[in-house]
Write a protein that holds these residues in place. Structure first.
Motif, PDB file in Angstrom:
ATOM      1  N   LEU A 152      39.567 -14.271  31.159  1.00 19.02           N
ATOM      2  CA  LEU A 152      40.272 -13.493  30.133  1.00 19.02           C
ATOM      3  C   LEU A 152      39.507 -13.541  28.815  1.00 19.02           C
ATOM      4  O   LEU A 152      39.333 -12.515  28.145  1.00 19.02           O
ATOM      5  CB  LEU A 152      41.691 -14.037  29.950  1.00 19.02           C
ATOM      6  CG  LEU A 152      42.556 -13.315  28.913  1.00 19.02           C
ATOM      7  CD1 LEU A 152      42.730 -11.841  29.293  1.00 19.02           C
ATOM      8  CD2 LEU A 152      43.916 -14.002  28.784  1.00 19.02           C
ATOM      9  N   ALA A 153      39.055 -14.760  28.452  1.00 14.13           N
ATOM     10  CA  ALA A 153      38.268 -14.891  27.218  1.00 14.13           C
ATOM     11  C   ALA A 153      36.965 -14.098  27.327  1.00 14.13           C
ATOM     12  O   ALA A 153      36.521 -13.474  26.351  1.00 14.13           O
ATOM     13  CB  ALA A 153      37.966 -16.366  26.948  1.00 14.13           C
ATOM     14  N   TRP A 154      36.366 -14.115  28.497  1.00 15.99           N
ATOM     15  CA  TRP A 154      35.123 -13.369  28.724  1.00 15.99           C
ATOM     16  C   TRP A 154      35.390 -11.866  28.606  1.00 15.99           C
ATOM     17  O   TRP A 154      34.599 -11.126  28.012  1.00 15.99           O
ATOM     18  CB  TRP A 154      34.576 -13.715  30.094  1.00 15.99           C
ATOM     19  CG  TRP A 154      33.140 -13.310  30.316  1.00 15.99           C
ATOM     20  CD1 TRP A 154      32.341 -12.618  29.448  1.00 15.99           C
ATOM     21  CD2 TRP A 154      32.350 -13.573  31.466  1.00 15.99           C
ATOM     22  NE1 TRP A 154      31.102 -12.422  29.985  1.00 15.99           N
ATOM     23  CE2 TRP A 154      31.071 -13.008  31.228  1.00 15.99           C
ATOM     24  CE3 TRP A 154      32.590 -14.215  32.675  1.00 15.99           C
ATOM     25  CZ2 TRP A 154      30.051 -13.076  32.173  1.00 15.99           C
ATOM     26  CZ3 TRP A 154      31.567 -14.291  33.610  1.00 15.99           C
ATOM     27  CH2 TRP A 154      30.310 -13.736  33.355  1.00 15.99           C
ATOM     28  N   ASP A 155      36.494 -11.408  29.174  1.00 15.92           N
ATOM     29  CA  ASP A 155      36.839  -9.988  29.084  1.00 15.92           C
ATOM     30  C   ASP A 155      37.012  -9.563  27.632  1.00 15.92           C
ATOM     31  O   ASP A 155      36.588  -8.468  27.237  1.00 15.92           O
ATOM     32  CB  ASP A 155      38.127  -9.710  29.850  1.00 15.92           C
ATOM     33  CG  ASP A 155      37.917  -9.725  31.354  1.00 15.92           C
ATOM     34  OD1 ASP A 155      36.747  -9.672  31.785  1.00 15.92           O
ATOM     35  OD2 ASP A 155      38.923  -9.789  32.087  1.00 15.92           O
ATOM     36  N   LYS A 156      37.630 -10.447  26.840  1.00 16.49           N
ATOM     37  CA  LYS A 156      37.842 -10.098  25.430  1.00 16.49           C
ATOM     38  C   LYS A 156      36.538 -10.163  24.645  1.00 16.49           C
ATOM     39  O   LYS A 156      36.360  -9.436  23.672  1.00 16.49           O
ATOM     40  CB  LYS A 156      38.887 -11.022  24.822  1.00 16.49           C
ATOM     41  CG  LYS A 156      40.284 -10.758  25.361  1.00 16.49           C
ATOM     42  CD  LYS A 156      41.331 -11.657  24.736  1.00 16.49           C
ATOM     43  CE  LYS A 156      42.718 -11.342  25.291  1.00 16.49           C
ATOM     44  NZ  LYS A 156      43.763 -12.203  24.704  1.00 16.49           N
ATOM     45  N   ARG A 170      33.319  -5.479  30.709  1.00 19.05           N
ATOM     46  CA  ARG A 170      33.558  -6.004  32.053  1.00 19.05           C
ATOM     47  C   ARG A 170      34.808  -5.384  32.681  1.00 19.05           C
ATOM     48  O   ARG A 170      34.849  -5.102  33.879  1.00 19.05           O
ATOM     49  CB  ARG A 170      33.719  -7.530  31.996  1.00 19.05           C
ATOM     50  CG  ARG A 170      32.439  -8.293  31.819  1.00 19.05           C
ATOM     51  CD  ARG A 170      32.660  -9.741  31.398  1.00 19.05           C
ATOM     52  NE  ARG A 170      33.840 -10.362  31.954  1.00 19.05           N
ATOM     53  CZ  ARG A 170      33.877 -11.073  33.097  1.00 19.05           C
ATOM     54  NH1 ARG A 170      32.774 -11.198  33.818  1.00 19.05           N
ATOM     55  NH2 ARG A 170      35.005 -11.636  33.510  1.00 19.05           N
ATOM     56  N   VAL A 171      35.830  -5.203  31.831  1.00 22.16           N
ATOM     57  CA  VAL A 171      37.080  -4.641  32.347  1.00 22.16           C
ATOM     58  C   VAL A 171      36.864  -3.184  32.751  1.00 22.16           C
ATOM     59  O   VAL A 171      37.316  -2.743  33.813  1.00 22.16           O
ATOM     60  CB  VAL A 171      38.202  -4.760  31.302  1.00 22.16           C
ATOM     61  CG1 VAL A 171      39.513  -4.252  31.881  1.00 22.16           C
ATOM     62  CG2 VAL A 171      38.345  -6.207  30.832  1.00 22.16           C
ATOM     63  N   LEU A 208      37.402  -1.402  36.293  1.00 25.34           N
ATOM     64  CA  LEU A 208      38.300  -0.259  36.438  1.00 25.34           C
ATOM     65  C   LEU A 208      37.574   0.975  36.970  1.00 25.34           C
ATOM     66  O   LEU A 208      38.177   1.808  37.652  1.00 25.34           O
ATOM     67  CB  LEU A 208      38.945   0.072  35.091  1.00 25.34           C
ATOM     68  CG  LEU A 208      39.938  -0.973  34.543  1.00 25.34           C
ATOM     69  CD1 LEU A 208      40.390  -0.582  33.152  1.00 25.34           C
ATOM     70  CD2 LEU A 208      41.141  -1.115  35.470  1.00 25.34           C
ATOM     71  N   TYR A 209      36.279   1.101  36.640  1.00 25.54           N
ATOM     72  CA  TYR A 209      35.491   2.254  37.063  1.00 25.54           C
ATOM     73  C   TYR A 209      34.223   1.766  37.765  1.00 25.54           C
ATOM     74  O   TYR A 209      33.110   1.861  37.230  1.00 25.54           O
ATOM     75  CB  TYR A 209      35.128   3.133  35.863  1.00 25.54           C
ATOM     76  CG  TYR A 209      36.331   3.620  35.082  1.00 25.54           C
ATOM     77  CD1 TYR A 209      36.992   4.796  35.433  1.00 25.54           C
ATOM     78  CD2 TYR A 209      36.817   2.888  34.002  1.00 25.54           C
ATOM     79  CE1 TYR A 209      38.096   5.236  34.723  1.00 25.54           C
ATOM     80  CE2 TYR A 209      37.931   3.320  33.279  1.00 25.54           C
ATOM     81  CZ  TYR A 209      38.564   4.493  33.648  1.00 25.54           C
ATOM     82  OH  TYR A 209      39.652   4.929  32.948  1.00 25.54           O
ATOM     83  N   PRO A 210      34.367   1.223  38.949  1.00 23.38           N
ATOM     84  CA  PRO A 210      33.214   0.594  39.622  1.00 23.38           C
ATOM     85  C   PRO A 210      32.081   1.563  39.948  1.00 23.38           C
ATOM     86  O   PRO A 210      30.952   1.133  40.142  1.00 23.38           O
ATOM     87  CB  PRO A 210      33.833   0.012  40.906  1.00 23.38           C
ATOM     88  CG  PRO A 210      35.093   0.805  41.121  1.00 23.38           C
ATOM     89  CD  PRO A 210      35.594   1.145  39.758  1.00 23.38           C
ATOM     90  N   GLY A 211      32.370   2.848  39.997  1.00 21.12           N
ATOM     91  CA  GLY A 211      31.322   3.800  40.338  1.00 21.12           C
ATOM     92  C   GLY A 211      30.536   4.313  39.155  1.00 21.12           C
ATOM     93  O   GLY A 211      29.591   5.084  39.321  1.00 21.12           O
ATOM     94  N   VAL A 270      27.371   0.871  24.844  1.00 19.37           N
ATOM     95  CA  VAL A 270      28.604   0.094  24.699  1.00 19.37           C
ATOM     96  C   VAL A 270      28.676  -0.480  23.294  1.00 19.37           C
ATOM     97  O   VAL A 270      27.658  -0.884  22.715  1.00 19.37           O
ATOM     98  CB  VAL A 270      28.647  -1.071  25.719  1.00 19.37           C
ATOM     99  CG1 VAL A 270      29.928  -1.885  25.543  1.00 19.37           C
ATOM    100  CG2 VAL A 270      28.550  -0.549  27.145  1.00 19.37           C
ATOM    101  N   VAL A 271      29.920  -0.533  22.732  1.00 22.19           N
ATOM    102  CA  VAL A 271      30.139  -1.208  21.454  1.00 22.19           C
ATOM    103  C   VAL A 271      31.490  -1.917  21.535  1.00 22.19           C
ATOM    104  O   VAL A 271      32.443  -1.410  22.125  1.00 22.19           O
ATOM    105  CB  VAL A 271      30.089  -0.218  20.272  1.00 22.19           C
ATOM    106  CG1 VAL A 271      31.180   0.838  20.375  1.00 22.19           C
ATOM    107  CG2 VAL A 271      30.180  -0.972  18.948  1.00 22.19           C
TER     108      VAL A 271
END
Length: 594
Positions: A338-342, A347-348, A352-355, A361-362
């Motif tokens: 969770l901390a890594w995602d934030k 990563r999230v 959610l969109y693996p393809g 990115v920002v």
């Protein structure tokens, strides 16, 4: 039928009695002889008995008893045999059966014979001198003592050899060896009854130590070593043998193995080994290895926590995953993820969109009511904005970029929104200008493009006010202002004027300031235009006097032509006119000619 005469009858009767007399005489003679023989046998038996040759005497007494010719001395014979024969019979039976049971490998019955022998021996040795002497002669005759020693010594050596040669293949084999050695009478281990126990225990301790030492020397897998340790503890306890040596060996080696794994940062191996070792906790209660495991585990958990705090999430999760055999780290892993995602919310989006492949990115923290936000542009022209708050699922807003060239910069710019909504600001390649500037405002779950301009440069001069240099369309070639219209989109409003319109004769009053004026190119000096600032007639000298301004930065001026120029007066320089006159004149740096 032939009838016998009286004579013949008398003759036959006489012959019959004669034969009977002869027979009786023979019987009497035989009985006399047998009686004499029995007496001689008895006397010989008594002689042997009195001389202490009891085995031989017993045999003669038996011979005499078997002579039924007379009953003389039968009472004494029976008395003697009642003392001697039981000893002979028992000893012969013991000797015969002991040999049979040994050959049949029936240890239990062989031990029974030994115990029967010892019971009989105790009775006879402590009985009369005759019994003791008869027993001793029977021992010498049967060699029962030597046979028993040979039988039990052979059984003992055979089983000890199984331990020494490590040919016992299972716990049941070991238990059979132990049971066998325990059944062997203690006298065959030494004079001290306690010697049997000591020798058996010592043999098994040496045997088990050899097995463990061979495994530690070969660096056997810990799981195998633990299994063998547990087995040995069980067997040693079953045999009532001390386990201190096994404890010391295991504790020392297992500490060494765990320390080695930690030294290599092989935390997974450490945890797997430690988990296996914990199975020995009941047997190694006071060992050093368990406090070491606990401290090492806690140190690693603390290290993983610090790594998480330092945003080294992969390393932290790697430690948590490795420690799973020792600790339920699922919540730690969830917290780290969770901390890594934030920290990296992309990563999230990737989950959610693996393809999709996100090229730009920002991220931002603690903005727009979220712990973490992300904006990303995918290679297939999608634009995404995601918000993370607490442990809630990411809220994602999607948009589309059509026909956009490669993006060079992606950022958040709140100053581009009237309502402080998130605004995704981009710089892309442009075919007509140096840059293509775009901005997408996130409004109520939708993406709205509020800026789309190609220009050489763009700066945010104030909130909702953009200064665009040389945009395409309105304001081209000029620094132009763009401001939000009623629809919340940036549109051209006016050109930025950064100079003052003056008369050329007042130029010296505006040193260092950007100005615009109209100038007449009277001549050229080194390719640059020289314009007249002022002109007056000197009556004393009778000549016209002029002052000049040198226009630098442009070389395409044509003399005798008026130009409207924009620039700055910053310095003076010395020039020589085409008439050879030396003058000191102000210098005007031309930025633009209109």
């Amino acid at each position: 039928m032939l009838k016998l005469t009286v004579y013949k009858k008398v003759s036959m009767s006489r012959n019959f009695f004669l034969l009977l007399l002869i027979f009786l005489l023979v019987l009497v003679g035989g009985k006399i002889m047998l009686a004499h023989e029995k007496l001689a046998t008895y006397k010989e038996a008594m002689k042997l008995f009195q001389s202490g040759e009891l085995v031989a005497a017993e045999r003669k007494f038996r011979d005499a008893k078997l002579n039924f010719s007379v009953t003389d001395h039968n009472k004494d014979i029976n008395l003697k045999l009642s003392i001697l024969s039981p000893i002979r019979e028992v000893m012969e039976d013991l000797d015969e059966k002991a040999t049979d049971y040994y050959e049949k490998k029936d240890l239990d019955k062989l031990v029974d014979m030994y115990e029967r022998w010892q019971q009989s021996r105790k009775k006879w040795v402590s009985g009369t001198s005759i019994q003791k002497r008869m027993y001793e002669e029977m021992v010498m005759l049967t060699k029962l003592d030597q046979d028993m020693e040979s039988y039990f010594s052979t059984i003992k050596k055979t089983n000890l050899a199984k331990l020494q040669n490590n040919t016992a293949n299972s716990s049941s084999d070991e238990e059979e060896i132990f049971t066998t050695m325990k059944k062997i009478p203690s006298e065959y281990y030494g004079s001290d009854p306690a010697t049997r126990t000591k020798e058996i225990q010592s043999s098994f301790q040496t045997y088990y130590a050899g097995k463990i030492n061979a495994m530690t020397a070969a660096n056997a897998p810990v799981v195998d070593l633990v299994a063998e340790g547990l087995r040995q503890f069980g067997m040693l306890e079953k045999f009532s043998i001390a386990t201190s040596g096994l404890k010391e060996t295991l504790d020392s080696h297992l500490l060494k193995v765990l320390t080695s794994a930690l030294g290599k940062n092989d935390f997974a191996t450490f945890a797997e080994q430690a988990n296996s070792i914990k199975k020995l906790s009941a047997n190694l209660a006071s060992a050093k290895v368990f406090p070491f495991i606990e401290k090492s585990k806690n140190d690693l958990l603390a290290k993983a926590k610090n790594l998480t705090a330092g945003n080294k999430f992969a390393d932290a999760i790697s430690i948590y995953e490795a420690l799973k055999p020792l600790e339920n780290t699922d919540q730690f892993i969830a917290n780290a993820n969770l901390a890594w995602d934030k920290y990296e919310p992309i990563r999230v989006l990737q989950r959610l969109y693996p393809g999709k492949e996100f090229a730009n990115v920002v991220n931002a923290k603690n903005k727009w009511g979220a712990d973490s936000v992300v904006a990303a542009v995918s290679k297939d022209g999608g634009i995404f904005f995601g918000k993370l708050k607490g442990e809630e699922a990411m809220a994602v807003t999607e948009g589309s970029l059509q026909g956009l060239q490669a993006i060079k910069k992606l950022d958040f710019q709140s100053n581009l929104s009237k309502s402080d909504n998130p605004v995704i600001y981009m710089e892309a390649k442009s075919s007509e200008r140096k840059h293509h500037y775009l901005a997408y405002e996130v409004r109520s779950g939708s993406m709205v493009k509020n800026l789309d301009v190609e220009a050489d440069n763009l700066t945010i001069e104030a909130k909702n006010v953009l200064l665009v240099d040389n945009p395409t369309g309105s304001g081209a070639g000029q620094p132009a202002y763009y401001e939000l219209d009623n629809d919340g989109k940036y549109q051209f409003t006016n050109i930025k004027v950064d100079y003052v319109d003056i008369e050329i004769g007042d130029i010296t009053k505006y040193m260092g300031k950007k100005v615009r004026f109209t100038a007449y190119a009277a001549s050229k000096v080194n390719g640059e235009a020289l314009v007249t600032l002022s002109e007056s007639y000197n009556y004393s000298s009778g000549q016209w006097e002029k002052t000049y301004l040198l226009l630098k930065g442009q070389t395409n001026f044509t003399i005798y032509t008026n130009y409207k120029v924009i620039g700055t007066f910053n310095s003076y320089t010395n020039i020589t006119t085409d008439t050879g006159e030396q003058l000191r004149v102000p210098v005007f740096q031309v930025e633009k000619v209109e």
